[in-house]
Enzyme design. Structure first.
Site, PDB file in Angstrom:
ATOM      1  CD  GLU A  16     -50.773 -33.311  -3.047  1.00  0.00           C
ATOM      2  OE1 GLU A  16     -51.522 -32.166  -2.416  1.00  0.00           O
ATOM      3  OE2 GLU A  16     -51.529 -33.643  -4.194  1.00  0.00           O
ATOM      4  CB  SER A 184     -49.696 -29.900  -2.705  1.00  0.00           C
ATOM      5  OG  SER A 184     -50.672 -30.141  -1.870  1.00  0.00           O
ATOM      6  CB  SER A 319     -55.437 -25.361   4.795  1.00  0.00           C
ATOM      7  OG  SER A 319     -54.498 -26.218   4.743  1.00  0.00           O
TER       8      SER A 319
END
EC number: 6.3.2.4
Length: 354
Positions: A16, A184, A319
């Site tokens: 990530e 993720s 997000s």
């Protein structure tokens, strides 16, 4: 009054890495926004994919470009001298070695306050098996699941078919295979047949020695953001809708691949229940500062099932965490400010207790 020097720690060794850079760029803008510029001085620290820390100048270059460095090499155990100038850390390294308690242990040894959960909350929140055990102890309803080890998948070819038999009998299809300690959506697969199950288990074992397999459920995916320490607050509830088979990495981080509905169009009692369960989950894993808690809402039956908690959620342009708080009346610069102040107040309380 002197500005507080905020050490923004980003990059890291996990898959990530690029997401962390995107999150850091947004947080840097929040720290340097007019509302915060008189209070904070930004000190960026970029951690390369090989684990080497870079100085402020190089780190600022990564923030400006948004691109990771390709260079490798250096002393992994030597922090830049300017790290000693940090008054409060804002770690935004996602995934293993960033939100699993290991980095938090290092920051604890530095005896400098930092944003987010400490070692226990980070470790439990990262490991999906430990997380689900904590949720079960707190009485939070979940989908059916099975814990699997890498040894079950790779060590004995005689055991593997029996393992697949048990998964089929216990969970059925479709089901989801996930590495226990990645975020993720990395390494996750939705499987609908025996051949897909075998391939997914093999792939998940390449990422982690602990694997979780969850029963599939037809449900809406709802999320709630948490902000606070011992007396946390819950945001409005949001919903994620997407056309892909599930909320995978590409869908999660590609603009336009998923639609966010904030607030979610659900009955008031469902929204209130999710907020209450999100707070319970936050306290159950001993989280601090921030978290995003994900749920399944089975509309046909009215059931609400907790999926997982993310103790260091993304701060990218797409997000959910900052968007949920914006919809709850907390603008991004104020959110960044509150998180920094929560870190400082927790450290002050800890010194008082000792």
């Amino acid at each position: 009054m002197a500005k507080l020097r905020v050490g923004l720690l980003f990059g890291g060794c996990s898959g990530e890495h690029e997401v962390s850079i995107s999150s850091a760029r947004a947080i840097a803008r929040g720290i340097t926004a007019p509302a915060n510029g008189s209070k904070y001085e930004l000190l960026p620290f970029y951690v390369q994919k090989d684990g080497c820390w870079q100085n402020i100048e190089v780190s600022q270059g990564v923030l400006d470009s948004g691109q990771p460095l390709n260079s490798e090499g250096g002393n992994r155990w030597c922090l830049p001298s300017s790290a000693a100038d940090v008054d409060v850390w804002f770690p935004i390294i996602h995934g293993p070695n960033g939100e699993d308690g290991s980095l938090q242990g290092l920051l604890k040894l530095m005896q400098v306050p930092f944003v987010g959960s400490e070692v226990l909350g980070s470790a439990v929140g990262m490991d999906k098996i430990a997380m689900k055990m904590a949720f079960a102890q707190a009485g939070l309803p979940q989908v059916k699941y099975m814990a699997v080890s890498r040894a079950d998948v790779w060590s004995n070819p005689c055991i593997f078919p029996k393992l697949c038999d048990r998964i089929e009998e216990t969970l059925g299809y479709p089901c989801f295979v996930k590495p226990a300690n990645l975020g993720s959506s990395v390494g996750i697969a939705k499987v609908k047949s025996r051949s897909e199950l075998e391939a997914a288990l093999d792939n998940a074992a390449s990422y982690d020695r602990r694997i979780i397999v969850e029963a599939g459920v037809v449900a809406r995916e709802l999320e709630c953001a948490i902000l606070g320490n011992e007396q946390p607050q819950a945001s409005v509830v949001g919903e994620i809708a997407f056309n892909s088979d599930f909320y995978d990495y590409e869908t999660k981080y590609t603009q336009g691949r998923a639609d966010l509905f904030i607030p979610a169009q659900v009955p008031t009692e469902i929204s209130s229940k999710i907020q209450e369960m999100a707070l319970q989950a936050f306290l159950a894993v001993d989280a601090a500062g921030l978290s995003r808690v994900d749920f399944f809402y089975v509309e046909a039956t009215g059931e609400v099932l907790i999926n997982e908690i993310n103790t260091l959620p993304g701060f990218t342009a797409t997000s959910m965490y900052p968007q949920l708080w914006q919809a709850s009346g907390v603008e991004f610069p104020d959110l960044v400010d509150r998180l920094i102040q929560l870190a400082i107040s927790r450290e002050t309380a800890a010194k008082t207790d000792s």
